[in-house]
Design an enzyme around this catalytic site. Structure first.
Site, mmCIF file in Angstrom:
data_model
loop_
_atom_site.group_PDB
_atom_site.id
_atom_site.type_symbol
_atom_site.label_atom_id
_atom_site.label_comp_id
_atom_site.label_asym_id
_atom_site.label_seq_id
_atom_site.Cartn_x
_atom_site.Cartn_y
_atom_site.Cartn_z
ATOM 1 N N GLY A 151 0.825 -1.199 0.000
ATOM 2 C CA GLY A 151 0.000 0.000 0.000
ATOM 3 C C GLY A 151 0.859 1.249 0.000
ATOM 4 C CB CYS A 152 0.282 4.598 -1.434
ATOM 5 S SG CYS A 152 -1.419 4.886 -0.887
#
EC number: 1.2.1.38
Lengths: 337, 337, 337, 337
Positions: A151-152
């Site tokens: 995930g970012c």
């Protein structure tokens, strides 16, 4: 030389476009297939005019067998739940997959189903899929059939936190992660909340203490550092296309900021994309690149870690290309530096 | 009805323009004089084209006696140090002053001189000037000769923190204030760091743990709440013209978030500009206005306070008009609502 | 393989940074030297933090002989006037130069001196230097010692106009070029006019009918098309970092828009960066790339040409790399596609 | 004093919010009713969080009789077609209406039905409704039951063009109107095209030669000037919330730019919101206000008019308040200056 043949499943969003954009510049990989139910019959360039004249790959309705037959690897850019189903089908047809969703990132099925509110379509695979962060898991990535692309927000927190927790330089409790993201992180579907005039000239906190990337940060830092950590994670929507800056408040554990900086420098000496810097980094310093910049500042009992990434590059599609390079025995930086 | 005659000292910056803009809509006050060394001989409209056709007040070189002779009150928009000197001169000529600088905000001369790095030009007045926050100090403001207009970041932290500390609902230690400000807070002087292409599409932390508004927050919350507090303050430059959002991490003290919300609602029931809201506020919700929105969210051992203001309005020029209204016996909201 | 050794003169601005950024991804060229009077002693990465960890080239004070000794080609990013002097000195030391200034773009010394208001330091070279637009002048560029890198606005007008004028499909008079540029075109020096809060959330025309790129457009279109043209050129400052969109109003000459589209498609069939498209292009479609998108729309007596480029890439540094590739016998697209 | 009671039909969009925002500051008018099918049951503040604590007017489903019973005037912010139906119903219940749609702006039913592609629901009223531009039609507005509130782009073109055409200072053919608008002009419905990441950092032309505001400009300038004019109108979407800048290319008719400036100054001497200025105006100079700034520049055979407005204020809701003031005998500037 035969190029790596890449398929993109879920080709309409920003991460898919970023994969395509990055592969245009990759010397040893190329997009050969793309899928989208909504855009079946168009080409990638018709959906993304920035590819005009450069990419006439047709978009088709996703059929796992067909796509698997054309590709060496599929970048799966579908929403959670739908993604796991597709990954399952693709793997059965012997194609390797880099999954952009959260479906295989967490260690625990229970945590996944609680936070994502769905029954997992391939539960036996949960906890057995490598997390696509070559800075820590390159060996497993090299041979994986499925890679869970990070995930970012988690990328911007795991990278600075993990070495410091592992080395015991900071405490494992009361870690506060205050993150600021550009709007592209919210995706490309039509919603009032992400209209230009709603988000421009405005910053807002959202999902305070309840964002799904919170457990991902805790899970991965704990796994990498070998010690359970608990963070309080607050994301903010910031008026810019790209970029994440995480300001992370940690308690010092009798060690100096210099030791922390040295610990990070040692950890990432061999990581081509992670730069431990003396200046206070801004998201613009890494915009459009796969680079990470991080630093540490002293604030009495606490230290403040500042880390920036481009959410679409190192936070999604750049990391995916980096993973692909590792999976296919290419230099990690190929097409990215 | 005679209008309040207002002078603006230091007329070229964004806060000065905002004062002029707000006074255009004020029914009982008007700009009658403006000063600037650099723009002596021009009119306000020539320096600020948004005032074209609306404000031909000439800009003159500052002479305290002359300005005092024309005005009932002077908005002093000069840099710290220079401001205190001018305030001193103006007061000697019997004109009331609202000072936008930090020169008279702090209780302690020592703290001032340490953080601002200058000898104070009027030391005996430090600690004896009312802080221009009518939500707490309206009675003193009403009769003051000099009002120390609050800093922008401090406003966004003092308003949510003070009632909660005073009521004992939160702990007084390990308070983290993570603030995000629009670029107008950095002023209107020509610097590479605030060029469009440096700050656009980018967010950055700056002055981590070392910003001058840190001691101001500590001083005022301690003063209002009657208990010493220590905060860790981190400002961030955000790509937008206006607005401050402060995300404040506090430790709960055995009390619920509902009690905190009620405490804030009770405190500000009579404050026309402070709204305690259920939604998570964005800076856009208060842009261009003197309003404040704040809320509280529960996060386990901690609660998270979110507070938004417009840094040029409630964070500077709007607060100044509000103070002026109080000083001259007008309704607090006149020209601002 | 030996890489092309590139020097950057005037290394502090946005075009210099863009050259460095693009060369990081170029497989057969590298930055080996950089100059700046103001930053002598620092490294490129210290001046441009986005290069941190990637580029420790030291910045030195410009000495033509020293730089020429290290480089195969120098990208000269200096202001007009100063640039011509430096180009002269460099050429005398036998190094090839790509000049970003306007000093050698125009055919006429008289026009140059009138519009730029300076005595030209190397007048005999004016009118004898190839204009660095490989779409028209690739053969001359291949062997040139000095290439006059095109202006940003002119690129966006010359490319769509020249083929249509040359083929006689449009009239040569009363051509109106209404251009909109991102703020990076205004450079990186500290000026109030390009502060974030001056240009953000605002669009403005400037230099109406008096911008120096007007004569450049006229000169080049006339030269390429073999017919004198006269345009009315109006630039606008647009709140974005990068990009130029030119909306060009031409009179049809008895020919259809289909013929115009075909003419442009034929002209640019072999030009890898120029895409004649059916959709109405936006600057975002080419942001960060060396691509050009253009189209034509029918409006009665007139046709409207719309052309977009990235002002820092195809409008400056990308074109320079393209020129360098041509000069050194590399594929035109190397490091750019 | 009894305040003017105002209803807002179609309360969810940006123009409705702007009406509400402006009326908060109006001393003699107030919002008493609001309608929206989608938000029936909420309050205005719940739909627009910027009104939190300031506006608890409930939103109801539109019933013409009910609304008419509560209001002196209704601001009708509905889409074309739907608006005419509602206006018809409201008028039958004896309430005055300011219609934000294009339904009653044009002189010709045929032109309306061609450009808007619908059967007009109240055809007999077309061509008999005053155009809500008090600069030209104040007397008719004062007594009107229905006022057709002008389009945003047309306002920025009609105001500078009409006096010059009427006085014969410019030719009536080959007028080119190149307009640039902020994104709020595209409304608040969920569409991919106006997502933040689609429009930010990008400028694009759209509807070239085919935008519905083209015939409105032609119609009104012709009507006001008493001479048929033909314009070529090109709108552009610009990355900012608010503002329209129109760059208008006209042919001089043997007269000087000084005469044009004087003509405009004479025309608007009594118009409190129209400023003829010497500087080149930017949209920021009028942002958030009902003001108009315009100027003229000389370019050989042509002159270039530059005119800026705020599209939500003078281009929609500010003009509506101005019209309301005229309709109810208030000073034109009340609540707007």
């Amino acid at each position: 030389m035969t190029k790596i043949k890449v398929g993109i499943a879920g080709a309409t969003g920003y991460t898919a476009l970023e994969v395509a954009r990055l592969l245009m510049a990759h010397p040893e990989a190329e997009v050969v297939a793309a899928t989208s139910r909504a855009e079946d019959g168009n080409t990638l360039a018709e959906v993304h005019p920035s590819l005009a004249g450069r990419c006439d790959v047709p978009i088709e309705n996703l059929d796992a067998k067909t796509i698997a037959g054309k590709c060496d690897v599929v970048m799966c850019c579908l929403p959670h739940g739908a993604s796991a189903e597709t990954v399952h089908a693709l793997v059965q047809h012997d194609v390797r997959v880099i999954d952009f969703s959260a479906d295989f990132r967490l260690s625990s099925l229970e945590v996944y189903e609680k936070w994502y509110g769905v029954k997992h379509p391939w539960p036996e695979r949960v906890g057995k899929t490598v997390y696509g962060m070559p800075e820590f898991f390159a060996d497993e990535i090299a041979t994986a059939d499925v890679v869970a692309n990070p995930g970012c927000y988690p990328t911007s927190a795991i990278l600075p936190l993990s070495p410091l927790v592992k080395s015991g330089l900071i405490e494992t409790t009361d870690i506060i992660v205050d993150s600021k993201s550009g709007v592209s992180g919210a995706g490309r579907s039509a919603k009032v909340a992400t209209l230009y005039c709603e988000t421009n000239e405005s910053i807002a906190a959202y999902a305070v203490g309840s964002h799904r990337h919170g457990p991902e940060i805790n899970d991965l830092v704990s796994r990498i550092a070998g010690a359970p950590v608990q963070t309080l994670f607050t994301p903010h929507l910031t008026p810019m296309d790209r970029g994440i800056l995480s300001t992370i408040y940690v308690r010092k554990n009798g060690h100096s900021v210099d030791e922390m900086m040295q610990c990070l420098r040692d950890q990432y000496a061999g990581s081509p994309f992670v730069n431990v810097v003396d200046h206070l980094p801004a998201t613009k310093h890494v915009a459009g690149t796969n680079y990470v910049q991080m630093t540490v500042r002293d604030c009495g009992d606490r230290a403040v870690l500042v880390c920036v990434i481009d959410n679409l590059a190192k936070g999604a599609s750049g990391a995916a290309i980096q993973n692909m390079n590792v999976m296919f025995g290419k230099p990690e930086t190929m097409g990215l530096a």
